[in-house]
Motif scaffolding. Structure first.
Motif, short mmCIF file in Angstrom:
data_model
loop_
_atom_site.label_atom_id
_atom_site.label_comp_id
_atom_site.label_asym_id
_atom_site.label_seq_id
_atom_site.Cartn_x
_atom_site.Cartn_y
_atom_site.Cartn_z
N ALA A 6 0.82 -1.21 0.00
CA ALA A 6 0.00 0.00 0.00
C ALA A 6 0.85 1.25 0.00
CB ALA A 6 -0.91 0.00 1.22
N VAL A 7 0.20 2.37 -0.16
CA VAL A 7 0.75 3.72 -0.08
C VAL A 7 1.37 4.17 -1.40
CG1 VAL A 7 2.51 5.20 0.96
CG2 VAL A 7 1.13 3.77 2.39
N GLN A 8 0.94 5.31 -1.83
CA GLN A 8 1.49 5.88 -3.04
C GLN A 8 2.89 6.38 -2.77
OE1 GLN A 8 -1.72 8.74 -3.35
NE2 GLN A 8 -0.26 10.38 -3.16
N GLN A 9 3.64 6.63 -3.85
CA GLN A 9 5.04 6.95 -3.71
C GLN A 9 5.25 8.25 -2.94
OE1 GLN A 9 6.99 6.80 -7.45
NE2 GLN A 9 9.03 6.73 -6.57
N LYS A 10 4.47 9.25 -3.22
CA LYS A 10 4.62 10.52 -2.52
C LYS A 10 3.29 11.25 -2.54
CE LYS A 10 7.15 14.86 -2.48
NZ LYS A 10 8.06 15.74 -3.20
N ILE A 11 2.88 11.79 -1.39
CA ILE A 11 1.65 12.58 -1.33
C ILE A 11 2.00 14.01 -1.69
CG2 ILE A 11 -0.23 13.36 0.15
CD1 ILE A 11 0.19 10.90 1.86
N PRO A 12 1.36 14.59 -2.68
CA PRO A 12 1.71 15.95 -3.09
C PRO A 12 1.25 16.99 -2.08
CG PRO A 12 -0.18 15.17 -4.34
CD PRO A 12 0.31 14.00 -3.53
N CYS A 13 1.93 18.12 -2.08
CA CYS A 13 1.56 19.25 -1.24
C CYS A 13 0.29 19.89 -1.79
CB CYS A 13 2.68 20.27 -1.19
SG CYS A 13 2.35 21.69 -0.11
N VAL A 14 -0.55 20.39 -0.89
CA VAL A 14 -1.81 21.01 -1.30
C VAL A 14 -1.56 22.31 -2.06
CG1 VAL A 14 -2.18 22.38 0.78
CG2 VAL A 14 -4.16 21.49 -0.47
N ARG A 77 8.40 0.43 7.09
CA ARG A 77 8.83 1.15 5.89
C ARG A 77 10.34 0.95 5.70
NH1 ARG A 77 6.91 5.86 3.19
NH2 ARG A 77 8.30 6.23 1.42
N LEU A 78 10.72 0.52 4.53
CA LEU A 78 12.14 0.38 4.18
C LEU A 78 12.33 0.84 2.74
CD1 LEU A 78 15.02 -0.53 4.88
CD2 LEU A 78 14.42 -2.79 3.97
N ASP A 79 12.89 2.02 2.59
CA ASP A 79 13.16 2.53 1.25
C ASP A 79 14.48 1.93 0.75
OD1 ASP A 79 10.95 4.01 1.70
OD2 ASP A 79 11.91 5.97 1.44
N ALA A 86 26.74 6.13 -5.90
CA ALA A 86 25.58 6.66 -6.62
C ALA A 86 24.99 7.86 -5.89
CB ALA A 86 24.54 5.56 -6.79
N ASP A 87 24.98 7.79 -4.56
CA ASP A 87 24.44 8.90 -3.77
C ASP A 87 25.28 10.15 -3.94
OD1 ASP A 87 22.40 9.79 -1.92
OD2 ASP A 87 23.96 9.87 -0.39
N HIS A 136 13.57 11.81 -4.69
CA HIS A 136 14.55 11.90 -3.61
C HIS A 136 15.60 10.81 -3.70
CE1 HIS A 136 12.06 14.95 -1.81
NE2 HIS A 136 11.04 14.13 -1.77
N GLY A 137 15.52 9.99 -4.75
CA GLY A 137 16.51 8.94 -4.93
C GLY A 137 16.25 7.69 -4.14
N HIS A 138 15.01 7.48 -3.69
CA HIS A 138 14.65 6.29 -2.92
C HIS A 138 13.57 5.50 -3.67
CE1 HIS A 138 15.84 8.25 1.20
NE2 HIS A 138 16.84 8.21 0.34
#
Length: 325
Positions: A6-14, A77-79, A86-87, A136-138
């Motif tokens: 579950a959970v989308q990759q990123k919740i956008p700012c309003v 959660r484990l990204d 690479a970082d 963010h590279g994750h």
């Protein structure tokens, strides 16, 4: 590869955001800040954020309940993160371009290995059958919480797999001004995401437990509604965070009727967090954790047992729930 979690990759700012050439207050090593403009994000407008349900964004770490080895399990959660080399290339790009966008990854070589049980989060993008990183590279994902994994010992403290139960903080079903700490069957939490908060999570802004007797709890996402939510307008939201008692929260997540989520953090608006006491601690809480006959023998010394000793007691706030050694 196993099915996505579950959970989308990123919740956008309003609000639409812009980049300022200042060190981030939220992300270490990021030499810029993402701040809100006064323009409401078209994505939020399209999802009719104005009629959405506003909920408190809690400051913890995200968890997920889904099946593992045939049973309901808590997942942490484990990204999946890039290697050191690479970082370095990624941060060099960030520094020169003032943005995370436009960087090219080699997904096969640039990322650290993850446990075989790891699954990517839902809505992670794929390329040539492989999940690709966010801006963010994750690569967001999940790993099951097992008793022997010390890395997730605080996650493990809120579940008892012998009893198939979890410790949850939630509003009382009969009194919206009262919270309760309850022992909930894991099957009732299936396919839900939750926030783990407590003594050893994110600096413990809610003041839960103590070093000697830590306290951690799961809070289902979207369960703490903002009852007098401000209008989605920059200045009104900023004033609400600064002046309202209900505004003493890390942020707001709006749950739109079409299923979309949008959010705002205090740091998007240039505001400090935490800033004094939190709204969560303004509500009384009752403990409803009874001894579990099917619980693990070791659980007589764990958090379930400690809370069962306090069952049916009411406290002025969750911060005042102090456990005995």
């Amino acid at each position: 590869m196993r099915r996505p979690g579950a959970v989308q990759q990123k919740i956008p700012c309003v609000f639409l955001t812009e980049v300022k050439d200042e060190a981030s207050r939220k992300r270490d090593g990021q030499n810029f800040q993402v701040v809100a403009t006064e323009t409401v994000n078209p994505v939020a407008v399209e999802s009719d954020v104005y009629s959405a349900i506003a909920t408190e964004k809690l400051d913890g770490t995200c968890c997920y309940v889904t099946a593992y080895r045939g049973d309901a399990y808590l997942w942490a959660r484990l990204d999946r993160k890039p290697t050191k080399q690479a970082d370095k290339r990624f941060k060099k790009h960030q520094h020169s371009q003032k943005t995370c966008k436009g960087f090219t990854w080699n997904v096969e070589e640039d990322f650290r290995p993850v446990p075989e049980s790891w699954i990517p989060a839902r809505r992670v993008q794929y390329e040539s059958g492989r999940p690709i990183p966010d801006e963010h590279g994750h690569i967001p994902g999940w790993v099951p919480v097992e008793d022997f994994n010390k890395q997730y010992c605080w996650h493990a403290s809120v579940v008892d797999y012998s009893a198939r139960a979890a410790l949850v903080l939630r509003p009382n079903s009969e009194d919206e001004d009262l919270l309760e700490i309850a022992c909930v069957p894991l099957t009732e939490l299936m396919e839900q995401t939750l926030e783990l908060i407590g003594t050893n999570v994110n600096g413990n802004p809610y003041g839960l437990g103590s070093k000697k007797n830590p306290l951690h709890l799961l809070v289902p996402h979207g369960i703490l509604r903002v009852r007098n939510a401000p209008v989605v307008e920059y200045n009104q939201l900023r004033s609400w965070f600064r002046e309202s008692a209900e505004g003493r929260v890390e942020g707001i997540v709006w749950h739109c009727n079409d299923g979309a989520l949008v959010k705002v953090h205090r740091h998007h608006l240039g505001l400090k967090w935490p800033d004094g006491d939190t709204f969560l601690n303004s509500l009384p809480v009752e403990v409803h954790v009874d001894w579990l006959p099917d619980a693990s023998p070791d659980s007589r010394r764990n958090l379930f047992s400690a809370l069962s000793d306090l069952s049916r007691r009411r406290f002025s706030s969750v911060r005042d729930v102090q456990l005995e050694a």
